[in-house]
Design a protein around this motif. Structure first.
Motif, PDB file in Angstrom:
ATOM      1  N   ASN A 197       0.866  -1.190  -0.124  1.00 29.34           N
ATOM      2  CA  ASN A 197      -0.106   0.167   0.011  1.00 29.34           C
ATOM      3  C   ASN A 197       0.728   1.378   0.005  1.00 29.34           C
ATOM      4  N   TYR A 213       1.068   8.361   3.458  1.00 29.38           N
ATOM      5  CA  TYR A 213       0.270   6.870   3.494  1.00 29.38           C
ATOM      6  C   TYR A 213       0.215   6.328   4.958  1.00 29.38           C
ATOM      7  N   SER A 229      -2.646   6.123   7.563  1.00 29.03           N
ATOM      8  CA  SER A 229      -2.858   4.671   8.074  1.00 29.03           C
ATOM      9  C   SER A 229      -3.016   4.698   9.506  1.00 29.03           C
ATOM     10  N   LEU A 232      -5.844   6.777  11.329  1.00 30.15           N
ATOM     11  CA  LEU A 232      -7.229   5.804  11.137  1.00 30.15           C
ATOM     12  C   LEU A 232      -7.175   4.682  12.278  1.00 30.15           C
ATOM     13  N   ARG A 233      -6.067   4.203  12.409  1.00 32.87           N
ATOM     14  CA  ARG A 233      -5.990   3.095  13.488  1.00 32.87           C
ATOM     15  C   ARG A 233      -6.279   3.628  14.885  1.00 32.87           C
ATOM     16  N   VAL A 288     -11.071   4.080  13.039  1.00 37.18           N
ATOM     17  CA  VAL A 288     -11.724   3.933  11.934  1.00 37.18           C
ATOM     18  C   VAL A 288     -11.351   2.451  11.288  1.00 37.18           C
ATOM     19  N   ASP A 289     -12.649   1.947  10.907  1.00 41.68           N
ATOM     20  CA  ASP A 289     -12.460   0.634  10.315  1.00 41.68           C
ATOM     21  C   ASP A 289     -12.333   0.798   8.637  1.00 41.68           C
ATOM     22  N   ASP A 290     -11.255   0.729   8.312  1.00 40.93           N
ATOM     23  CA  ASP A 290     -10.867   0.954   6.759  1.00 40.93           C
ATOM     24  C   ASP A 290      -9.916  -0.473   6.518  1.00 40.93           C
ATOM     25  N   ASP A 349      -7.311  -0.182   3.800  1.00 38.28           N
ATOM     26  CA  ASP A 349      -6.655   1.218   3.856  1.00 38.28           C
ATOM     27  C   ASP A 349      -6.721   2.077   2.545  1.00 38.28           C
ATOM     28  N   ALA A 350      -8.259   2.144   2.130  1.00 33.48           N
ATOM     29  CA  ALA A 350      -8.472   2.608   0.801  1.00 33.48           C
ATOM     30  C   ALA A 350      -8.305   4.186   0.958  1.00 33.48           C
ATOM     31  N   PHE A 351      -8.888   4.849   2.091  1.00 31.93           N
ATOM     32  CA  PHE A 351      -8.782   6.308   2.500  1.00 31.93           C
ATOM     33  C   PHE A 351      -6.932   6.523   2.158  1.00 31.93           C
TER      34      PHE A 351
END
Length: 105
Positions: A13, A45, A49, A52-53, A57-59, A62-64
């Motif tokens: 990613n 990135y 990432s 968000l963790r 936040v549930d991704d 890791d699209a966002f």
């Protein structure tokens, strides 16, 4: 002391984030500038990432961080790089151009 394992998904990613970052300005920057933009895209990135963790936040994939955060960095980087004297369409901040300030407004 235990060695840490490589996160293959995160590694891939990060590479993808670098590629997404350079997509916006690929026609206006020189190859060495593209490498710099891609490198910082990988760092963007990783930071997005981790954020968000931390925010829980549930991704899962890791699209966002890849497409959103790195894409935004790529848009801003286009306004920073690109020499108008090269005749390839750039008007970057680092070369005295005003494209970055236009993008911010």
């Amino acid at each position: 002391f235990e060695p840490k394992l490589l996160d293959v998904g995160g590694f891939c990613n990060g590479i993808l984030g670098g590629l997404v970052s350079i997509t916006a300005g690929c026609g206006f920057v020189k190859p060495w500038e593209a490498v710099i933009i891609g490198f910082f895209g990988g760092l963007v990135y990783q930071g997005a990432s981790m954020l968000l963790r931390k925010l829980r936040v549930d991704d899962v994939v890791d699209a966002f961080p890849v497409h959103g955060a790195c894409g935004l960095w790529g848009l801003l980087a286009t306004g920073m790089f690109g020499n108008p004297e090269e005749n390839i369409g750039g008007n970057g901040l680092f070369y005295g151009g005003g494209q970055f300030s236009t993008q911010i407004v």
